[in-house]
Design a protein around this motif. Structure first.
Motif, PDB file in Angstrom:
ATOM      1  N   THR A   1       0.821  -1.219   0.000  1.00  0.00           N
ATOM      2  CA  THR A   1       0.000   0.000   0.000  1.00  0.00           C
ATOM      3  C   THR A   1       0.852   1.265   0.000  1.00  0.00           C
ATOM      4  O   THR A   1       0.583   2.203  -0.762  1.00  0.00           O
ATOM      5  N   PHE A   2       1.870   1.336   0.840  1.00  0.00           N
ATOM      6  CA  PHE A   2       2.662   2.553   0.980  1.00  0.00           C
ATOM      7  C   PHE A   2       3.785   2.568  -0.055  1.00  0.00           C
ATOM      8  O   PHE A   2       4.741   1.798   0.035  1.00  0.00           O
TER       9      PHE A   2
ATOM     10  N   GLU B   1       7.290  -0.755   0.147  1.00  0.00           N
ATOM     11  CA  GLU B   1       6.694  -2.071  -0.066  1.00  0.00           C
ATOM     12  C   GLU B   1       7.550  -3.171   0.576  1.00  0.00           C
ATOM     13  O   GLU B   1       8.777  -3.098   0.568  1.00  0.00           O
ATOM     14  N   THR B   2       6.872  -4.161   1.124  1.00  0.00           N
ATOM     15  CA  THR B   2       7.537  -5.377   1.589  1.00  0.00           C
ATOM     16  C   THR B   2       6.816  -6.561   0.967  1.00  0.00           C
ATOM     17  O   THR B   2       5.691  -6.446   0.492  1.00  0.00           O
ATOM     18  N   ASP B   3       7.476  -7.699   0.970  1.00  0.00           N
ATOM     19  CA  ASP B   3       6.922  -8.889   0.330  1.00  0.00           C
ATOM     20  C   ASP B   3       5.652  -9.338   1.065  1.00  0.00           C
ATOM     21  O   ASP B   3       5.707  -9.683   2.253  1.00  0.00           O
ATOM     22  N   PRO B   4       4.493  -9.344   0.396  1.00  0.00           N
ATOM     23  CA  PRO B   4       3.250  -9.753   1.070  1.00  0.00           C
ATOM     24  C   PRO B   4       3.281 -11.192   1.561  1.00  0.00           C
ATOM     25  O   PRO B   4       2.499 -11.559   2.446  1.00  0.00           O
ATOM     26  N   SER B   5       4.194 -12.002   1.015  1.00  0.00           N
ATOM     27  CA  SER B   5       4.218 -13.413   1.390  1.00  0.00           C
ATOM     28  C   SER B   5       4.955 -13.668   2.701  1.00  0.00           C
ATOM     29  O   SER B   5       4.919 -14.792   3.219  1.00  0.00           O
TER      30      SER B   5
END
Length: 403
Positions: free
Chosen positions: A216-217, A221-225
Motif C-alpha cells: 500500500t505505501f 513495499e515489503t513482500d506480502p508473502s
C-alpha cells in the motif's frame, strides 16, 4: 410482499457463472430477469446430466428467471431483442470487448432504443490492455490476481488454486451491487449509465486489504508473502480437523489458557498483535503442535469457553445436518414436477419488508418464448413462423414432440 427490486426488468445475456449469479441475486430480490440464450443454450446447461434435462450447476445459477432462446444472428432474432430492450431497465452481457458492437448490441445502439437503460458489461480483464481480448475463466483470474500465489504450498512453494470458483462469485457480488447502485442513481437523476466490471479488477480489490496491505505505501513495499509459509489455520487434533483464530490480545490469552500454555501469554514473541503477526510462522507451529495433543470434542469447548473463535472443519455432507444451518433455514427444499425434490440455499440477505425468496427454479431452455413474444406483440402465427424458421427454440416443446 414484493421484493426490493420489484418492477425492474433485467435482460441477461450472460453465460457461465459470474453474470448469471449476479442477475440471479437481482431476481431473488424481485427483479424480472429474462435470460436470453442462443438456441444451443448457456454452456452451463451442458456440463452434467442432472435430472430431466436440468443439471445442478445451471439450476443454482439461474433460479427465478424466464428463458428466451433466440438466434441473435438472424434479423428477426435481433428485432425480438430490440423490442425487449425497449421494455427493460438493465441490459447485462459478458461478451469479450468488441463482440457486442459486432452483434449490433453495443451501448450506443442499445441506448438509442432505451435512453435511460443501465448497460452492464462484464469482462475478464477490462476493455483495454494486452490481455483485454483473451478468454478468462476463474482459474485464469486466480492465477493473474495473485490468489494462486497466496495459496502456494508451504513445503514446495507450488502455487495452488482455491477449489471453488471464487473469482466468479466475487465478480457476481460486485456486479449485483454495482447494478443496484446504478439503478439507485437512475432513480435520482433519471439517467442510465454504462457499468464496466472486470473479473481481474474485482478479484484484486477483494484480495488487497488482507493479502496485499504491505504494497500500500509507495516506496515502503515489503513482500506480502512474509509470514504466509507457516501452517495455515486448519489444525489437526487427535480425531478431526478444526480451525481456531486468535487475533486480539484477549483471544490469544484465551487460546493459551485453553491449551494450558499460559506462559505464552507474556512471551515477547507474541505479546502484541504486531508481535504475533511478525512471528506468525513460529506462533502457528506452536499452536499446531499443542492442538494435536487434544481430541476435538475436548479442545473446542475449552477454546469457546475462553472466547476463542473456533469450529470443527465441517464436511459438505455434515453441513446438511448442522444445527446452525437448520435453525436458520439456510437450506430450503422445493418440490418440482419436472425435477423432483430440489435443495438450494435461500437468498443470504434477509429483508424484513421486501423479502428475497426463491419463487421458481431455473427455466428449461426457451420455456418462456411464447409468453415473452406475446407480451411484445407477436401473435400465434408470428410465433409459429419464428419457430419454423428456427429464430426461437423451445427445448420443452421439442422434447414433447419427440424431436
Amino acid at each position: 410482499m414484493p421484493g426490493a427490486m420489484e418492477g425492474v426488468r433485467v435482460l441477461d445475456l450472460t453465460t457461465m457463472v459470474a453474470g448469471p449469479v449476479a442477475t440471479m441475486m437481482l431476481a431473488d430480490q424481485g427483479a424480472e430477469v429474462i435470460k436470453v440464450e442462443s438456441p444451443h443454450g448457456d454452456l452451463m446447461r451442458h456440463f452434467s446430466r442432472g435430472r430431466n434435462g436440468m443439471n445442478a450447476a445451471f439450476l443454482s445459477c439461474n433460479r427465478n428467471k424466464r428463458s428466451l432462446a433466440v438466434d441473435l444472428k438472424s434479423a428477426d432474432g435481433l428485432e425480438i431483442l430490440k423490442r425487449l430492450i425497449a421494455t427493460a431497465q438493465v441490459f447485462v452481457h459478458n461478451f469479450r470487448p468488441g463482440i457486442a458492437e459486432r452483434m449490433g448490441l453495443g451501448e450506443e445502439i442499445v441506448r438509442a432504443i432505451r435512453r435511460d437503460i443501465v448497460y452492464v458489461s462484464i469482462t475478464g480483464y477490462g476493455t483495454k490492455g494486452p490481455y483485454a481480448n483473451q478468454r478468462a475463466y476463474d482459474p485464469v483470474i486466480q492465477a493473474m490476481s495473485g490468489l494462486a500465489d497466496i495459496q502456494r504450498d508451504r513445503d514446495t512453494g507450488r502455487p495452488r488454486m482455491v477449489r471453488t470458483i471464487i473469482a466468479d462469485y466475487t465478480t457476481a457480488l460486485t456486479a449485483a451491487q454495482a447494478i443496484t447502485a446504478a439503478l439507485f442513481a437512475r432513480e435520482r437523476t433519471g439517467g442510465g449509465q454504462h457499468v464496466r466490471i472486470s473479473m481481474l479488477d474485482a478479484m484484486i480489490s477483494y484480495l488487497w486489504p488482507e493479502a496485499m496491505p504491505s504494497l500500500t505505501f509507495v516506496g515502503d513495499e515489503t513482500d506480502p508473502s512474509d509470514g504466509e509459509v507457516g501452517p495455515d489455520l486448519v489444525f489437526a487434533t487427535q480425531d478431526r480437523y478444526i480451525t481456531a483464530a486468535a487475533l486480539s490480545d484477549d483471544e490469544w490469552a484465551g487460546m493459551c489458557r485453553a491449551l494450558n500454555r499460559q506462559e505464552l501469554i507474556d512471551d515477547l514473541r507474541f505479546k502484541t498483535a504486531r508481535d504475533r503477526s511478525v512471528n506468525a510462522v513460529e506462533r502457528r507451529t506452536i499452536t499446531s503442535a499443542e492442538l494435536e495433543k487434544w481430541r476435538a470434542d475436548e479442545i473446542l469447548p475449552r477454546l469457546l469457553a475462553n472466547d476463542v473463535p473456533s469450529a470443527p472443519v465441517v464436511s459438505r455432507f455434515e453441513l446438511l445436518h448442522d444445527k446452525q444451518v437448520s435453525e436458520n433455514h439456510i437450506l430450503e427444499e422445493f418440490d418440482s414436477e419436472q425435477f423432483g425434490k430440489v435443495r438450494m440455499p435461500r437468498p443470504a440477505a434477509l429483508f424484513d419488508r421486501t423479502p428475497a425468496k426463491i419463487r421458481a427454479l431455473a427455466p428449461r431452455l426457451g420455456a418462456d418464448n411464447a409468453a415473452i413474444l406475446a407480451e411484445l406483440g407477436y401473435d400465434a402465427d408470428d410465433i409459429t413462423r419464428l419457430e419454423s424458421n428456427k429464430v426461437v427454440h423451445n427445448s420443452v416443446k421439442k422434447e414433447s414432440a419427440g424431436g
